[in-house]
Design an enzyme around this catalytic site. Structure first.
Site, PDB file in Angstrom:
ATOM      1  N   LYS A   1       0.289   4.692   6.991  1.00 13.96           N
ATOM      2  CA  LYS A   1      -0.373   5.488   5.965  1.00 13.96           C
ATOM      3  C   LYS A   1       0.020   6.961   6.110  1.00 13.96           C
ATOM      4  CE  LYS A   1      -3.036   2.240   4.113  1.00 13.96           C
ATOM      5  NZ  LYS A   1      -2.291   1.111   4.706  1.00 13.96           N
TER       6      LYS A   1
ATOM      7  N   SER B   1       0.809  -1.224   0.000  1.00 15.91           N
ATOM      8  CA  SER B   1       0.000   0.000   0.000  1.00 15.91           C
ATOM      9  C   SER B   1       0.841   1.273   0.000  1.00 15.91           C
ATOM     10  CB  SER B   1      -0.956   0.013   1.197  1.00 15.91           C
ATOM     11  OG  SER B   1      -0.248   0.127   2.414  1.00 15.91           O
TER      12      SER B   1
END
EC number: 3.4.21.88
Length: 213
Positions: free
Chosen positions: A166, A129
Site C-alpha cells: 500500500k 488494490s
C-alpha cells in the site's frame, strides 16, 4: 524474456528517470513529468520515447492510466551467475523475519542491481488494490528491505501474519495504508493498539505476471 536491446543515450536518460522516479516516489511518472524533467517540448515527445523503450523490451505501456508505465527485467543478465537471484516470499508467520527460510518459496534469476535501491526479495501480488499504478494481480513486486520509509512511498507492511502492499501515510501514532484503487478503503493502524505492525520495505520495481511463462 528477450534480452534488452541497446538504448540510445537519450533513451537511456528516459529509462534512468523512470527508475529514479519509481525509487523516490513509489510510482511511475506521467508523460508531462517526463517532458518537464528532460526538457521535451510536449508530452507527445515523451510518449514516443516510451514507445521506443517498449519496442526494445525495457518497459511496458499500460493503457487507461497516465502512470501506466512498468519496468521490465532482463533475466538473461544474471543467467550465467548460479548464485544470482532473488527469493520469492510466500506465506509469512507472525513474529518471524520475512526472509526466514521457511517463508521462501523459490528463487528467481533476477539481477538485484536492476532496481534502485537494490531489491532484496520478491513478493507475489494478490488482488487489484494497487492496479491504478500498474501493480496487478499475479505480478512479482521487487522490494528493498528497509524500515526507513517516507509518506507517499509504496511499502510492504505486515500486520500479524498478513502482508500488504500500500501507499504509506503516517500521522503521529496512526498509519494509513492507502490502496491505488477507489474501490478499496484505507487500512488504518493505531501503532499504540497494534504492536504487531512491521514495515518490511519499499517497492522498487515490478516483474509482470507472465514474464516467467
Amino acid at each position: 524474456m528477450k534480452p534488452i536491446k541497446a538504448l540510445t543515450a537519450r533513451q537511456q536518460e528516459v529509462f534512468n528517470f523512470l527508475k529514479h522516479h519509481i525509487e523516490t516516489t513509489g510510482m511511475p511518472p506521467t508523460r508531462a513529468e517526463i517532458s518537464r524533467e528532460l526538457g521535451f517540448r510536449s508530452p507527445n515527445a515523451a510518449e514516443e520515447y516510451l514507445k521506443a523503450l517498449a519496442r526494445k523490451g525495457v518497459v511496458e505501456i499500460l493503457s487507461g492510466t497516465s502512470r501506466g508505465i512498468r519496468l521490465l527485467v532482463d533475466t538473461e543478465e544474471s543467467a550465467n551467475d548460479e548464485d544470482a537471484g532473488l527469493p520469492l516470499i510466500g506465506r509469512v508467520a507472525a513474529g518471524e523475519p520475512i526472509l526466514a527460510e521457511q517463508h521462501i518459496e523459490g528463487t528467481y534469476k533476477v539481477d538485484a542491481d536492476m532496481f534502485k535501491p537494490q531489491a532484496d526479495f520478491l513478493l507475489k501480488v494478490y488482488g487489484q488494490s494497487m492496479k491504478d499504478i500498474g501493480i496487478l494481480d499475479g505480478d512479482l513486486l521487487a522490494v528493498h528491505s528497509t524500515k526507513d520509509v517516507r509518506n507517499g512511498q509504496v511499502i510492504v507492511a505486515r500486520i500479524e501474519d498478513e502482508v500488504t502492499v500500500k501507499r504509506l501515510e503516517r500521522k503521529g501514532d496512526v498509519v494509513y495504508l492507502h490502496a491505488e484503487n477507489e474501490e478499496f478503503k484505507p487500512i488504518v493502524v493505531n501503532l499504540k493498539e497494534q504492536p504487531n505492525f512491521e514495515i518490511e520495505g519499499i517497492a522498487v520495481g515490478i516483474i509482470r505476471n507472465n514474464a516467467w511463462m
